[in-house]
Design a protein around this motif. Sequence first.
Motif, short mmCIF file in Angstrom:
data_model
loop_
_atom_site.label_atom_id
_atom_site.label_comp_id
_atom_site.label_asym_id
_atom_site.label_seq_id
_atom_site.Cartn_x
_atom_site.Cartn_y
_atom_site.Cartn_z
N UNK A 212 0.96 -1.23 0.04
CA UNK A 212 -0.09 0.04 0.04
C UNK A 212 0.82 1.29 -0.08
N UNK A 213 2.14 1.36 0.51
CA UNK A 213 2.94 2.34 0.78
C UNK A 213 3.99 2.66 -0.52
N UNK A 214 3.86 1.72 -1.45
CA UNK A 214 4.76 1.99 -2.41
C UNK A 214 4.51 2.79 -3.86
N UNK A 215 3.04 3.18 -3.51
CA UNK A 215 2.79 3.83 -4.91
C UNK A 215 3.59 5.09 -5.26
N UNK A 216 3.87 5.84 -4.21
CA UNK A 216 4.57 7.16 -4.23
C UNK A 216 5.87 6.91 -4.80
N UNK A 217 6.68 6.04 -4.43
CA UNK A 217 7.97 5.79 -4.86
C UNK A 217 8.14 5.18 -6.40
N UNK A 289 -4.66 8.27 2.18
CA UNK A 289 -3.61 9.20 2.84
C UNK A 289 -2.38 8.68 2.95
N UNK A 290 -2.20 7.48 2.40
CA UNK A 290 -0.74 6.90 2.52
C UNK A 290 0.21 7.54 1.57
N UNK A 291 0.00 8.11 0.50
CA UNK A 291 0.70 9.12 -0.35
C UNK A 291 1.06 10.22 0.75
N UNK A 292 0.27 10.88 1.22
CA UNK A 292 0.50 12.28 2.16
C UNK A 292 1.39 11.85 3.27
N UNK A 293 1.34 10.50 3.88
CA UNK A 293 2.38 10.32 4.95
C UNK A 293 3.53 9.86 4.30
N UNK A 294 3.77 9.44 3.39
CA UNK A 294 5.00 9.12 2.63
C UNK A 294 5.72 10.58 2.29
N UNK A 295 4.94 11.44 1.85
CA UNK A 295 5.47 12.67 1.49
C UNK A 295 5.98 13.53 2.59
N UNK A 322 16.36 9.38 1.87
CA UNK A 322 15.12 9.89 1.29
C UNK A 322 14.00 8.65 1.52
N UNK A 323 13.13 8.48 2.43
CA UNK A 323 12.37 7.38 2.67
C UNK A 323 11.58 7.10 1.48
N UNK A 324 11.26 5.43 1.13
CA UNK A 324 10.99 5.15 0.20
C UNK A 324 9.40 4.93 0.51
N UNK A 325 9.02 4.95 1.64
CA UNK A 325 7.79 4.80 2.31
C UNK A 325 7.25 5.49 3.38
N UNK A 326 6.26 5.35 4.18
CA UNK A 326 6.15 6.40 5.33
C UNK A 326 6.89 5.82 6.50
N UNK A 327 7.82 4.88 6.43
CA UNK A 327 8.75 4.20 7.48
C UNK A 327 10.03 4.27 6.95
N UNK A 328 10.89 4.30 7.98
CA UNK A 328 12.40 4.34 7.66
C UNK A 328 12.99 4.21 9.00
N UNK A 329 14.34 4.04 8.92
CA UNK A 329 15.04 3.74 10.25
C UNK A 329 15.82 4.85 10.58
N UNK A 330 16.40 4.98 12.05
CA UNK A 330 17.25 5.96 12.48
C UNK A 330 18.32 5.08 13.15
N UNK A 331 19.59 5.39 12.88
CA UNK A 331 20.48 4.86 13.52
C UNK A 331 21.55 5.51 14.36
N UNK A 332 21.81 5.50 15.69
CA UNK A 332 22.54 6.17 16.61
C UNK A 332 23.71 5.48 17.25
N UNK A 333 24.92 6.21 17.64
CA UNK A 333 25.93 5.35 18.26
C UNK A 333 25.87 5.24 19.72
N UNK A 334 24.74 4.51 20.11
CA UNK A 334 24.63 4.37 21.78
C UNK A 334 23.94 2.93 21.85
N UNK A 378 1.39 12.32 12.56
CA UNK A 378 2.66 13.11 12.35
C UNK A 378 2.53 14.20 11.26
N UNK A 379 1.43 14.18 10.68
CA UNK A 379 1.27 15.24 9.59
C UNK A 379 1.50 16.73 10.32
N UNK A 380 1.02 17.01 11.73
CA UNK A 380 0.91 18.10 12.50
C UNK A 380 2.41 18.50 12.87
N UNK A 381 3.31 17.87 12.67
CA UNK A 381 4.66 18.04 13.03
C UNK A 381 5.29 18.81 11.76
#
Length: 400
Positions: A212-217, A289-295, A322-334, A378-381
């Motif tokens: 469902x999340x792939x149409x924007x990419x 709304x998924x495309x809006x989430x991806x954006x 640049x996320x391909x979907x509305x999900x992605x990863x964050x990596x930190x050195x902790x 998240x759209x409110x952020x």
Amino acid sequence: MVDANGTNTASGKSGAGGASGTSGESRAARLLAARRGATRVLARKPEEATMAERLAALAESAGSVTDFDGDPDLYGNGVVAELEAKVAGLLGAEAAAFFPTGTMAQQVALRCWAGRTGNPVVALHPLAHPEVHERDALSAVSGLRTVHVTGEPRQPTADEVHGLDEPFGTLMLELPLRDAGFLLPTWQELEALCEAARARDAVVHFDGARLWESTRHFGRPLHEIAALADSVYVSFYKTLGGLSGAALAGPLSFVEEARAWRHRYGGQVFQQFPQALAALVGLDRELPRVTEYVEHARVVARALREGFAQAGVAWARIGPEVPHTHQFRVWLPYDPDVLAEAGVAQAEETKTLLFGRWYTADTVPGLAFTEITVAAPGLEWSADDVRAAVADFVRRLPRI
């Protein structure tokens, strides 16, 4: 995948202790309480709601997608059949069958193709769901064997499919590949992958739990994406926020055979109308709304990267940038415990939840990652909101 206690059963592990000495189980309870109490989050998770809240929401919304005064389903008729027809239409398939779980749906799909092609070998990625999350079910239950197209944490290439040194009956592509960071190929790469499989006399199955999340990419509608494959599986609780359940779509004869195997695998459930209703609501309300989430996920990802740089974190990675979907990863050195404690404390004290659980990858000591989902809340952020939340989060971390 994360279980009820917060243990990541995929390519990473959550820590057991924490900066304050709390156990993983107690922090999971604190995180759930913090999620429920937070006024600002990037996404709401289904498990945040109580049973009463979920049932009330379903009762309130179900009448907008079907005749709520109609009879419940019996063994897959009624509203379940409505859902199957809806999914087949969205994916441009001849038919679709509802399954109680995606694991069962894919077991059945790959078993059916093995019988039709005469080859029990499935080519897939070692990070694909059947290899990581299903306890070797393809071999233990279905008598299939897998070969890996690539060992790299990315989507495979057409050259790699062409170069496999043994025949295979089915190429399974997970779109997006969750455990590599929700990665998708380009449209041209996906076309080439499918063409390469067919050049090897193989069929193509899409693990489209999050398709469902792939149409924007891809820049293509769902039916055009699905048309590249011989069969497609989609999930109703991932992305759409349903209760559970999945669908398998493809040619009519294939789906009819899949229904027979569904019965044999124990998936001929007496009644499933709550799951079907929740799925229809998700298709009606979330899918548009998924495309809006991806954006907006791209806005959030960029602001996170900027926020960590401004806060002086020496090494932070957003993947993909640049996320391909509305999900992605964050990596930190902790250590993940340190990051988890900081995130829970931030949510408890400020009612802003930026990060949830953190995990460490076995192959990358000293680093931890978390998964970010951007949905309606998240759209409110704004980008400034994200950067401010990052600064507050980093303030709670030890200097390194």
